[in-house]
Design an enzyme around this catalytic site. Structure first.
Site, short mmCIF file in Angstrom:
data_model
loop_
_atom_site.label_atom_id
_atom_site.label_comp_id
_atom_site.label_asym_id
_atom_site.label_seq_id
_atom_site.Cartn_x
_atom_site.Cartn_y
_atom_site.Cartn_z
N GLU A 117 -1.97 -43.12 7.31
CA GLU A 117 -0.78 -43.49 6.52
C GLU A 117 -0.89 -44.94 6.04
O GLU A 117 -0.49 -45.26 4.92
CB GLU A 117 0.50 -43.32 7.36
N ARG A 121 -0.94 -45.65 2.02
CA ARG A 121 0.28 -46.26 1.48
C ARG A 121 0.12 -47.77 1.31
O ARG A 121 0.42 -48.32 0.24
CB ARG A 121 1.48 -45.98 2.40
N ASP A 245 -5.09 -31.22 2.91
CA ASP A 245 -4.97 -31.51 1.48
C ASP A 245 -5.77 -32.69 0.93
O ASP A 245 -6.66 -32.53 0.08
CB ASP A 245 -3.48 -31.67 1.11
N GLU A 361 4.39 -33.50 -4.79
CA GLU A 361 3.24 -32.67 -5.21
C GLU A 361 3.51 -31.81 -6.45
O GLU A 361 2.63 -31.67 -7.31
CB GLU A 361 2.77 -31.79 -4.04
C1 DMJ Z 1 2.15 -38.59 0.80
O1 DMJ Z 1 2.17 -39.58 1.76
C2 DMJ Z 1 0.75 -38.29 0.34
O2 DMJ Z 1 0.79 -37.62 -0.88
C3 DMJ Z 1 -0.02 -37.45 1.35
O3 DMJ Z 1 -1.29 -37.08 0.89
C4 DMJ Z 1 0.76 -36.21 1.67
N1 DMJ Z 1 2.09 -36.49 2.07
C5 DMJ Z 1 2.90 -37.41 1.30
C6 DMJ Z 1 3.73 -36.78 0.22
O4 DMJ Z 1 4.17 -35.53 0.44
#
Ligand code: DMJ
Length: 454
Positions: A117, A121, A245, A361
């Site tokens: 994270e 981020r 993902d 998404e």
């Molecule tokens: C975000 O922090 C990023 O897109 C991550 O890859 C997946 N989760 C969240 C958004 O849903």
């Protein structure tokens, strides 16, 4: 049939480069929607500034603030929103964010943070801020942070541990999910390029190589979790949603960023088995469910809000047929529930996790599909999503998550990715295609644009 389709796409050369983007002229309605999204960005940011400035996130219903690590804040919303404010032309707001980052953001803090994270981020936000604004302060902060995160990669396999204590530079927790194991190449490649120091790129590549060696031999499928000391899978389920993902996403985007054909080949090796074993159709639409990675046995037609990044990635890799079809699948689920819940069964419609987290998404995929097809339907749908968000999630002090999409019950949270991603992709969906052009920029998984190597 599916294999034949893939083969055809490769033979036609469609699958090895992003498709050429058509020229699209914005209508007056498009310009008006862009202005409207800009006002919603201003509104959400102002609410954060008023009630939570300097904390990680806003709780918009109670008008309070929350931090991920007790008393310690990394100003998550500020760093995540910086490039959104800039791209939307909110210069005064952007400059206040920059001052906070310069004066308040420190990483020698008593906090055990998620490496994944923090990378997507905060490191991602600092790096895209640096790429867009060329402020060396942002690069200095990025280097300080990355040097602390890098201790996580010092595991026997090279796959990073889940946590790092930022001040003490100590890594912990060897059980990670696949996304946590393999979502670093974009940020660490960018940092190596910006600094000239290859150690960041090398760490990300070593982790990716180690992860690749853990895929199931019989099927070629990738698992959903791995133990970093033994370098062995822990969760045999193969799927495309949360927990996996961004690993898949970074293989293709890493290839785009660097031109590295080995990464492109690894992407193919990863998605082909998913097309073969995990895909299924419901009506006319394509979905991807859960399978046992060891033998390819189909387990369940499970999906969720996070899975809807995949149409966008398919468009980016040039597979517009599957991109359109999976987007139709996501759109039908969005319409079924009025906003996507986090987890549901496609066939029965049964909701497994009813919360809606303001995730990006679906609009992210609308953005890519519009960039590569120019089809106005994707902007129409973006408008519809905006209206729904305003109706169901907008409160006096920002936008809130829903605890249940069925009843519409509101929670009390505005995740940092709402400003970083959801509103950014919505804004860019209505922006001219030469703003952040996709042959020059690649978005990290938190929607932070990083430059493509020239
Ligand atoms: C975000 O922090 C990023 O897109 C991550 O890859 C997946 N989760 C969240 C958004 O849903």
């Amino acid at each position: 049939m599916r294999r034949l389709l893939s083969l055809l796409l490769v033979v036609l050369g469609c699958a090895d480069a992003a498709p050429r983007a058509p020229t699209v002229v914005a209508t007056s309605a498009d310009v008006a929607t862009r202005e409207r999204v800009r006002e919603e960005i201003r509104f959400a940011w102002a609410a954060y500034e008023e009630h939570a400035f300097g904390s990680d996130e806003l709780r918009p219903v109670s008008g309070t603030a929350s931090n991920w690590h007790g008393d310690v804040s990394l100003g998550l919303t500020i760093v995540d929103a910086l490039d959104t404010l800039h791209l939307a032309g909110l210069d005064a707001e952007r400059d206040r964010a920059l001052v906070w980052i310069r004066d308040e953001l420190r990483f020698d803090v008593d906090a055990r943070v998620s490496v994944f994270e923090t990378n997507i981020r905060i490191l991602g936000g600092l790096l895209s801020g640096y790429a867009l604004l060329e402020d060396p302060m942002l690069l200095q902060k990025a280097v300080d942070l990355a040097d602390r995160l890098l201790v996580a990669f010092d595991s026997p396999s090279g796959i990073p541990y889940r946590f790092v204590h930022l001040r003490d530079r100590v890594a912990s927790e060897p059980d990670v999910d696949t996304a946590e194991a393999g979502t670093y190449v974009l940020e660490l490649e960018a940092l190596s390029r910006f600094t000239g120091d290859p150690k960041y790129r090398n760490a990300a590549r070593r982790a990716l190589d180690a992860l690749d060696a853990t895929r199931f031999e019989a099927t070629g499928l990738i698992h959903s979790g791995v133990q970093v000391e033994r370098g062995e899978p822990t969760l045999p389920i193969a799927q495309l949603g949360g927990g996996v993902d961004s690993y898949v996403e970074y293989l293709w985007k890493g290839a785009l960023q660097t031109g590295d054909r080995a990464l492109a080949a690894r992407y193919r090796d990863t998605v082909e088995p998913l097309h073969e074993y995990a895909s299924f159709t419901s009506g006319e639409n394509l979905h991807y469910g859960w399978v046992d990675g060891r033998d390819g046995r189909f387990l369940a037609p499970m999906s969720g809000a996070l899975d809807c990044f995949f149409p966008g990635l398919l468009a980016l890799e040039g597979d517009l047929i599957r991109a359109r079809s999976t987007l139709e699948g996501c759109w039908s689920m969005h319409e079924r529930y009025g906003l996507l819940p986090d987890s549901f069964e496609v066939e029965s419609g049964q909701v497994i996790a009813a919360n809606h987290e303001l995730r990006p998404e679906l609009v992210e995929s609308l953005f890519y599909l519009h960039r590569f097809t120019g089809d106005p339907i994707y902007r129409e749908r973006g408008r519809a999503v905006l209206e729904t968000l305003v109706r169901r999630c907008r409160v006096e002090d920002g936008y809130t998550v829903l605890s249940d999409v069925r009843s519409g019950a509101q929670g009390d949270g505005m995740p940092s990715f709402f400003l970083a991603e959801t509103l950014k992709y919505l804004y860019l969906l209505f922006e001219d295609h030469d703003v952040v052009p996709l042959d020059a920029w690649v978005f990290n998984t938190e929607a932070h644009p990083l430059p493509i190597a020239r």
